[in-house]
Motif scaffolding. Structure first.
Motif, PDB file in Angstrom:
ATOM      1  N   SER A 133      13.884  11.128  -7.673  1.00  0.00           N
ATOM      2  CA  SER A 133      12.926  10.770  -6.630  1.00  0.00           C
ATOM      3  C   SER A 133      11.781   9.929  -7.193  1.00  0.00           C
ATOM      4  O   SER A 133      11.315  10.149  -8.305  1.00  0.00           O
ATOM      5  N   LEU A 134      11.341   8.991  -6.406  1.00  0.00           N
ATOM      6  CA  LEU A 134      10.170   8.191  -6.760  1.00  0.00           C
ATOM      7  C   LEU A 134       8.926   8.735  -6.069  1.00  0.00           C
ATOM      8  O   LEU A 134       7.902   8.066  -6.007  1.00  0.00           O
ATOM      9  N   PRO A 154      13.663   1.491  -3.182  1.00  0.00           N
ATOM     10  CA  PRO A 154      12.372   2.050  -2.765  1.00  0.00           C
ATOM     11  C   PRO A 154      12.361   2.621  -1.359  1.00  0.00           C
ATOM     12  O   PRO A 154      11.640   3.592  -1.106  1.00  0.00           O
ATOM     13  N   GLU A 155      13.144   2.042  -0.447  1.00  0.00           N
ATOM     14  CA  GLU A 155      13.129   2.615   0.904  1.00  0.00           C
ATOM     15  C   GLU A 155      13.680   4.040   0.888  1.00  0.00           C
ATOM     16  O   GLU A 155      13.214   4.902   1.623  1.00  0.00           O
ATOM     17  N   LEU A 156      14.692   4.261   0.065  1.00  0.00           N
ATOM     18  CA  LEU A 156      15.215   5.624  -0.100  1.00  0.00           C
ATOM     19  C   LEU A 156      14.355   6.433  -1.061  1.00  0.00           C
ATOM     20  O   LEU A 156      14.511   7.643  -1.160  1.00  0.00           O
ATOM     21  N   GLY A 157      13.495   5.743  -1.801  1.00  0.00           N
ATOM     22  CA  GLY A 157      12.625   6.429  -2.748  1.00  0.00           C
ATOM     23  C   GLY A 157      13.380   6.995  -3.936  1.00  0.00           C
ATOM     24  O   GLY A 157      13.054   8.074  -4.428  1.00  0.00           O
ATOM     25  N   PHE A 202       0.823  -1.212   0.000  1.00  0.00           N
ATOM     26  CA  PHE A 202       0.000   0.000   0.000  1.00  0.00           C
ATOM     27  C   PHE A 202       0.858   1.263   0.000  1.00  0.00           C
ATOM     28  O   PHE A 202       0.348   2.349   0.208  1.00  0.00           O
ATOM     29  N   ASN A 203       2.141   1.081  -0.190  1.00  0.00           N
ATOM     30  CA  ASN A 203       3.032   2.240  -0.140  1.00  0.00           C
ATOM     31  C   ASN A 203       3.166   2.830  -1.543  1.00  0.00           C
ATOM     32  O   ASN A 203       3.650   2.169  -2.462  1.00  0.00           O
ATOM     33  N   PRO A 204       2.741   4.082  -1.742  1.00  0.00           N
ATOM     34  CA  PRO A 204       2.779   4.663  -3.092  1.00  0.00           C
ATOM     35  C   PRO A 204       4.175   4.694  -3.703  1.00  0.00           C
ATOM     36  O   PRO A 204       4.309   4.616  -4.927  1.00  0.00           O
ATOM     37  N   THR A 205       5.207   4.813  -2.869  1.00  0.00           N
ATOM     38  CA  THR A 205       6.560   4.801  -3.427  1.00  0.00           C
ATOM     39  C   THR A 205       6.825   3.455  -4.095  1.00  0.00           C
ATOM     40  O   THR A 205       7.370   3.379  -5.203  1.00  0.00           O
TER      41      THR A 205
END
Lengths: 280, 426
Positions: free
Chosen positions: B358-359, B308-311, B170-173
């Protein structure tokens, strides 16, 4: 406003940038890139390639046929440069074994060695690739360009968009913001070889071609020649040459050659034979 | 700024999902996301009974309280201090229980939320399903693969929703990253390198003189947990499955109690390789004595990488040559200056330090969002499509990894464990 076009990509194990100025065929840069990638595909030893196949064929000595025209052209160029540098530039791999003699029949595409032999074109491949790219770009009508392969190999096409030669400054390795040497280039290639920072990741040691002895003192050699492959071979040879050998290269070839050793931050010129401006 | 920061979170979520959807077929990639973006069906709230009010359970309660369509209708824990802390978060009239069966018998709830030790997930799920309730259960699903499978089968037999907590879904990134990866931006993905590194003992304080060590520190004992595999790796295996669009074919690994030699039974240091079809790999490490590299999934394709954690998304294109950028600027101004170039050859072997792109990283509240999706699924008695499949495969893979480490040999993925979507009528 002068048109500016650029193609940036990875090849030959480094970053390549092709900059073209003025009106330009839309396909020109792509053709230049393809030329470099074709050389990379032919000469790489880091993935399957014609060079890898040749090395496997020559692993036990004997003879082999060279089917790939790019590899054959590189070998022909190599022979000429080995002769010019009295063997100080040598792309064959020793691995502790005595250097093997090898003969090339360029017309028939045959190579013969009297013992195990392998080629590593890392000492001239980037310059050779830039030569091929420049030929492709010139064929499309490009008249002004600067090509870089890893920043140690530079090739200029024609002149700077202002109409003057290309002003190139080789940065001083120990004095940020200062130049070790400055040159004007026009339709010439520049190559820099250096043992400064030789322990950095990815750097190969510089060895004399004849006896395999390493060059450990920090020094930088610069060659400016009509062709990229020649400039690379000369800068490599210059690094390992004795003073007498450097002088003979300079007498034999019109290239501009410089060599520095470093005493702390001071650059001491070892030899500066044949230095001319590009207009001389 | 909105009064409620979670309205901002929701709005960001919807914006990001819309952005991601514009890149590709989000309905196919993450069908549950589209469901989450929809307006709630009706105004009534789904009444949830919370089983387990420890740290995680209370965090879930706080997220549930922020939703538009859920209410905490009852709480339950057999450890009184945890129950007391949960009561403090809720209206005084909220019923509380020491036994989950008593809570089920008391009625007044539509679904349960299970945030208890792993080894009791399955039994509590079965009890809730037998009581006709829907179930939201923390990951990993269960202590054994057989129980994971049984949970799926029983929820289907009971015709009730079973949803597992995998908040990255559910994380938009992540959704944006997946959409860009599927659109080909990073090329062919051949490796996911994932790690979850922490530097702490993972212990919870136990009252002196009590016999609560195994109860409170259940994550450290094999009877109740597979340790790093079920508590952390499940999340990241799910991400790898998602980006590869496939299941592992086998896993090999090595685990050890390497640093915290304090009587624990589960590994504090694991290293595994999950093979995927086509030679692709998830390379996974987790440890508890160094946090330098933290939590991240490095998704690597031939044209770029995603973290993804860093986006961030990074192209494989190398950084530009500064001297040649100067040349371009000078030419544009009709100027000629010395071009500083011609040093040692640039090599690409060092780690890239360029910032990438950036994501759309943001502070989202994906735990809240997944409860909103669960509530809508409960209201319509229709599971959000794809969610249980992702969770089931991640849980099975984590337990297979444990098996491979324990046995010291590769463990193949049994074909029978591929999740089969239920047949729809009509």
């Amino acid at each position: 406003m002068i048109e500016a076009h650029v193609e940036r990509f990875m090849a030959m194990g480094t970053r390549v940038e092709l900059h073209v100025f003025g009106a330009c065929d839309p396909q020109a840069l792509l053709l230049g890139r393809r030329a470099i990638e074709q050389v990379d595909d032919a000469l790489t030893i880091h993935r399957p390639s014609p060079t890898v196949s040749l090395n496997e064929a020559l692993a036990a000595g004997g003879a082999a046929t060279i089917d790939d025209p790019t590899l054959l052209a590189a070998l022909i160029e190599t022979r000429a440069m080995m002769t010019l540098t009295e063997g100080l530039f040598d792309p064959t791999v020793r691995q502790g074994a005595p250097r093997r003699a090898w003969e090339l029949d360029g017309a028939r595409g045959r190579i013969a060695a009297d013992g195990p032999l392998a080629f590593d074109f890392g000492g001239m491949g980037k310059g050779f690739a830039l030569d091929c790219a420049a030929a492709a770009l010139r064929e499309t009508g490009v008249q002004s360009g600067l090509l870089s392969a890893g920043e140690s190999s530079i090739l200029t096409i024609g002149r700077h968009p202002t109409g003057e030669p290309w002003p190139i400054g080789v940065p001083h390795p120990f004095a940020p913001g200062e130049f070790l040497a400055e040159f004007d280039l026009a339709d010439e290639a520049l190559s820099v070889s250096s043992t400064v920072d030789a322990s950095a990741p990815g750097r190969q040691p510089t060895l004399r071609g004849d006896d395999g002895s390493p060059v450990s003192a920090p020094c930088t050699a610069i060659a400016i020649s009509a062709r990229g492959s020649l400039a690379e071979a000369l800068s490599t040879a210059l690094m390992v040459a004795s003073p007498g050998e450097r002088a003979r290269f300079a007498d034999r070839d019109p290239s501009r050659l410089l060599c520095f050793r470093f005493d702390g931050c001071d650059a001491i010129s070892l030899v500066q034979p044949g230095v001319r401006t590009c207009d001389a | 700024m909105p009064d409620n920061p979670f309205d901002l979170s929701r709005r960001l979520f919807l914006d990001r999902v819309a952005q991601a959807a514009a890149l590709g077929s989000m309905a196919q990639l993450a069908p549950w996301a589209a469901a989450s973006a929809a307006e709630p069906a009706g105004r009534e709230r789904v009444r949830l009974g919370i089983i387990g009010t420890g740290d995680r359970g209370r965090a879930l309660i706080q997220n549930i309280l922020k939703t538009r369509n859920c209410a905490v209708a009852a709480i339950c824990d057999d450890y009184a201090p945890h129950l007391d802390k949960a009561r403090a978060l809720l209206p005084a009239a909220t019923p509380s229980f020491a036994d989950h069966r008593a809570m089920l018998d008391a009625g007044g709830i539509d679904a349960v939320v299970i945030a208890t030790p792993l080894h009791v997930h399955a039994a509590q799920t079965f009890d809730a399903l037998s009581a006709g309730l829907h179930v939201w259960c923390e990951k990993a699903m269960a202590r054994t693969i057989a129980d994971c499978t049984a949970m799926v089968e029983r929820s289907r037999a009971a015709n009730r929703v079973l949803q597992i907590g995998h908040q990255r879904l559910f994380n938009p990134t992540y959704l944006n990253a997946l959409a860009r990866a599927r659109a080909g931006e990073i090329g062919t993905i051949t490796q996911v390198r994932a790690s979850w590194h922490r530097n702490r003992d993972w212990r919870r304080a136990v009252p002196p003189g009590s016999d609560l060590e195994r109860k409170l520190n259940w994550r450290l004992y094999r009877e109740s947990s597979a340790g790093l595999m079920t508590e952390l790796a499940t999340h990241q295996i799910q991400v790898a499955n998602w980006f590869f669009g496939a299941l592992p074919t086998r896993v090999m690994g090595s685990g050890s109690i390497c640093f915290w030699k304090d009587g624990r039974e589960v590994y504090d240091h694991v290293a595994l390789i999950y093979d995927y079809p086509g030679g692709r790999k998830l390379v996974y490490t987790s440890l508890l004595n160094n946090a330098r590299y933290g939590c991240e999934e490095q998704i690597m394709g031939h044209k770029g990488s995603i973290e993804p954690e860093l986006g961030r998304i990074y192209a494989e294109e190398p950084p530009r040559v500064p001297g040649l950028q100067q040349l371009r600027r000078d030419v544009a101004k009709g100027r000629r200056r010395t071009i500083p170039i011609g040093g040692a050859t640039w090599f690409p072997e060092l780690p890239v330090t360029t910032p990438g792109e950036s994501l759309g990283w943001g502070e989202y509240d994906e735990s809240m969002l997944q409860f909103e999706a669960f509530a809508e699924a409960v209201k319509t008695n229709t599971p959000a499509p794809g969610l249980l499949r992702e969770a089931y495969h991640a849980s099975v893979a984590s337990l297979l990894g444990e098996q491979a480490m324990d046995q010291g040999q590769p463990a193949a993925w049994p074909a029978a464990l591929a999740f089969a979507e239920p047949q729809t009528a009509g």
